[in-house]
Design an enzyme around this catalytic site. Structure first.
Site, PDB file in Angstrom:
ATOM      1  N   HIS A 143      -7.423  -5.126  -1.218  1.00  0.00           N
ATOM      2  CA  HIS A 143      -6.224  -4.342  -0.919  1.00  0.00           C
ATOM      3  C   HIS A 143      -5.304  -5.037   0.085  1.00  0.00           C
ATOM      4  O   HIS A 143      -4.098  -4.817   0.080  1.00  0.00           O
ATOM      5  CB  HIS A 143      -6.647  -2.966  -0.382  1.00  0.00           C
ATOM      6  CG  HIS A 143      -5.526  -2.008  -0.194  1.00  0.00           C
ATOM      7  ND1 HIS A 143      -4.875  -1.391  -1.244  1.00  0.00           N
ATOM      8  CD2 HIS A 143      -4.921  -1.552   0.933  1.00  0.00           C
ATOM      9  CE1 HIS A 143      -3.926  -0.604  -0.778  1.00  0.00           C
ATOM     10  NE2 HIS A 143      -3.930  -0.678   0.526  1.00  0.00           N
ATOM     11  N   ASP A 201       4.256  24.222  -1.276  1.00  0.00           N
ATOM     12  CA  ASP A 201       5.647  23.979  -1.663  1.00  0.00           C
ATOM     13  C   ASP A 201       6.165  22.624  -1.170  1.00  0.00           C
ATOM     14  O   ASP A 201       7.294  22.514  -0.691  1.00  0.00           O
ATOM     15  CB  ASP A 201       6.546  25.111  -1.164  1.00  0.00           C
ATOM     16  CG  ASP A 201       6.480  25.310   0.349  1.00  0.00           C
ATOM     17  OD1 ASP A 201       5.531  24.795   0.976  1.00  0.00           O
ATOM     18  OD2 ASP A 201       7.380  25.982   0.910  1.00  0.00           O
ATOM     19  N   SER A 208       0.835  -1.195   0.000  1.00  0.00           N
ATOM     20  CA  SER A 208       0.000   0.000   0.000  1.00  0.00           C
ATOM     21  C   SER A 208       0.877   1.255   0.000  1.00  0.00           C
ATOM     22  O   SER A 208       1.661   1.469  -0.921  1.00  0.00           O
ATOM     23  CB  SER A 208      -0.956  -0.052   1.198  1.00  0.00           C
ATOM     24  OG  SER A 208      -1.881   1.009   1.149  1.00  0.00           O
TER      25      SER A 208
END
Length: 431
Positions: A405, A352, A143
């Site tokens: 998953h 940023d 994951s």
């Protein structure tokens, strides 16, 4: 054997602790502690088996406290020494939670937390590799650990022999808005499958949700339980074999107390246990930043939810669970996230963010990369994973609908065995 080592059923567990820079651009400033646990077969003695480093899913969760005789570790130990890394801020590494951040201002919290993304997790691993005196090692990322793997392949490809990834190939360029639009669609599909299998569940969910709108119910920690929190248990639908336990939990959620409906304490306690954001706040506060490079998330999942209004419950519409998304209201409702609300707002607005991937390096990749990509993954969209892998030479994908998953946890021995075989094939081609 040192005093901290122990042996269990033929597997030796050796702890390692490292003092590493908080900020690798300013190595002489503050340090943090990073913990890792080595697993090896006692029968191997002092053999020189190669290393396999495991990167855990998350973000914000420690490496598993693994039984060496089951699952993927059992397969790995046949040919590797395994290093289970507690990523910075988790487990036995310098812990991040509401307690350890309490003495800092919101600005200080945000400034501290920016150092806990994949780039610095990888730099920690690279520093440990150097301290061990290892020329190259292999990595396994599950994951979010797969996200870390692509960061490692971007920053230090020369340090890697093999890369194995399960359920975790991200886009290297896309905005999180693309990610959450895709995952809301997958989450809707999981809801449809659940309510089709258990038709009575829709009525049960609506009764619980309407009750929560009209009544105050408190979790065992004193936190008011809300419809939005209830919806979040849908995160479990991304894992295998979770539909039936969810239905069982709904069946006796409401009980009669002196002629009035009330949520069963057992149910409320289970709901609190589902809230891993309470104990692992990195999972909430840095979740969207794992997709950010030079742009702000601006609460991407919350904005995507407004494009999918079916998930905004009221009594006039069907009930839907949500999935692995983070929303700003969580920092107003979750008891252990409330002290981090201002920091979360600062991080959501931060533009940023430094790069996590280098496409020019990935385009020249020579490390065998073997990936298990789950076709019905609710958290990591298959089409995005395939898009990324087309840009990385010497990568192979096993695309399967056999697993959800959590495939590595459910059938890790088989999955890792297949990935190792794929990596061997690639290595032969490269040779």
């Amino acid at each position: 054997m040192n005093a901290q080592e122990f042996i269990d059923a033929g597997v030796k567990y050796t702890p390692h602790t490292f003092q590493l820079p908080l900020d690798y651009k300013n190595k002489d400033a503050a340090t943090i502690e990073v913990f890792a646990r080595e697993l090896s077969l006692v029968a191997d003695g002092e053999s020189n088996k190669p290393w396999l480093v495991y990167f855990q899913g998350g973000p914000g969760f420690p490496s598993p406290r693994q039984n060496g005789h089951s699952g993927w570790v059992k397969r790995a130990l046949q040919e590797y020494r395994v290093l289970l890394l507690d990523q910075r801020g988790t487990g036995n590494s310098s812990v991040i939670n509401h307690q350890t951040l309490a003495h800092l201002t919101a600005e200080q919290q945000a400034e501290y937390l920016i150092h806990f993304r994949a780039d610095n997790i990888v730099r920690d691993a690279e520093e440990i590799r150097k301290q061990f005196g290892v020329e190259q090692w292999s990595i396994l990322g599950q994951s979010y650990g797969g996200f870390c793997s692509l960061t490692y392949l971007s920053l230090f490809p020369q340090s890697l022999a093999r890369s194995f990834i399960t359920g975790g190939v991200p886009s290297t360029t896309r905005h999180p808005d693309d990610v959450y639009q895709a995952t809301f669609k997958r989450t809707l599909q999981k809801n449809q499958a659940f309510f089709q299998q258990f038709p009575k569940a829709q009525q049960l969910c609506k009764r619980i949700a309407d009750h929560l709108i009209e009544n105050e119910e408190l979790l065992p920690n004193g936190q008011r339980f809300t419809v939005e929190q209830f919806q979040q248990i849908g995160i479990n639908f991304g894992m295998s074999d979770t539909f039936l336990p969810t239905y069982y939990a709904l069946e006796n959620a409401l009980i009669d107390v002196n002629g009035k409906p009330q949520l069963n304490y057992e149910f409320l306690n289970n709901m609190l246990m589902e809230q891993s954001f309470q104990t692992n706040p990195i999972y909430a506060i840095l979740h969207e930043s794992i997709y950010c490079q030079g742009f702000a998330s601006n609460w991407s999942a919350h904005r995507a939810r407004q494009d999918n209004p079916a998930f905004n419950y009221d009594s006039s519409k069907p009930f839907l669970f949500t999935g692995e998304m983070v929303f700003p209201w969580m920092f107003d409702q979750y008891q252990c996230l409330k002290p981090l609300k201002e920091a979360a707002e600062l991080l959501a607005a931060k533009e940023d963010w430094t790069p996590l991937y280098d496409d020019s390096v990935l385009a020249q990749n020579k490390v065998p990369v073997s990936c298990a990509v789950y076709a019905d993954d609710m958290f990591v969209e298959m089409d995005i994973s395939r898009e990324t892998l087309t840009k990385i030479p010497n990568s192979k994908a096993w695309i399967t609908n056999e697993y959800e998953h959590n495939g590595l946890r459910a059938d890790g021995e088989r999955i890792l065995d297949k990935l190792i075989a794929m990596g061997n094939q690639t290595a032969v081609t490269l040779a």
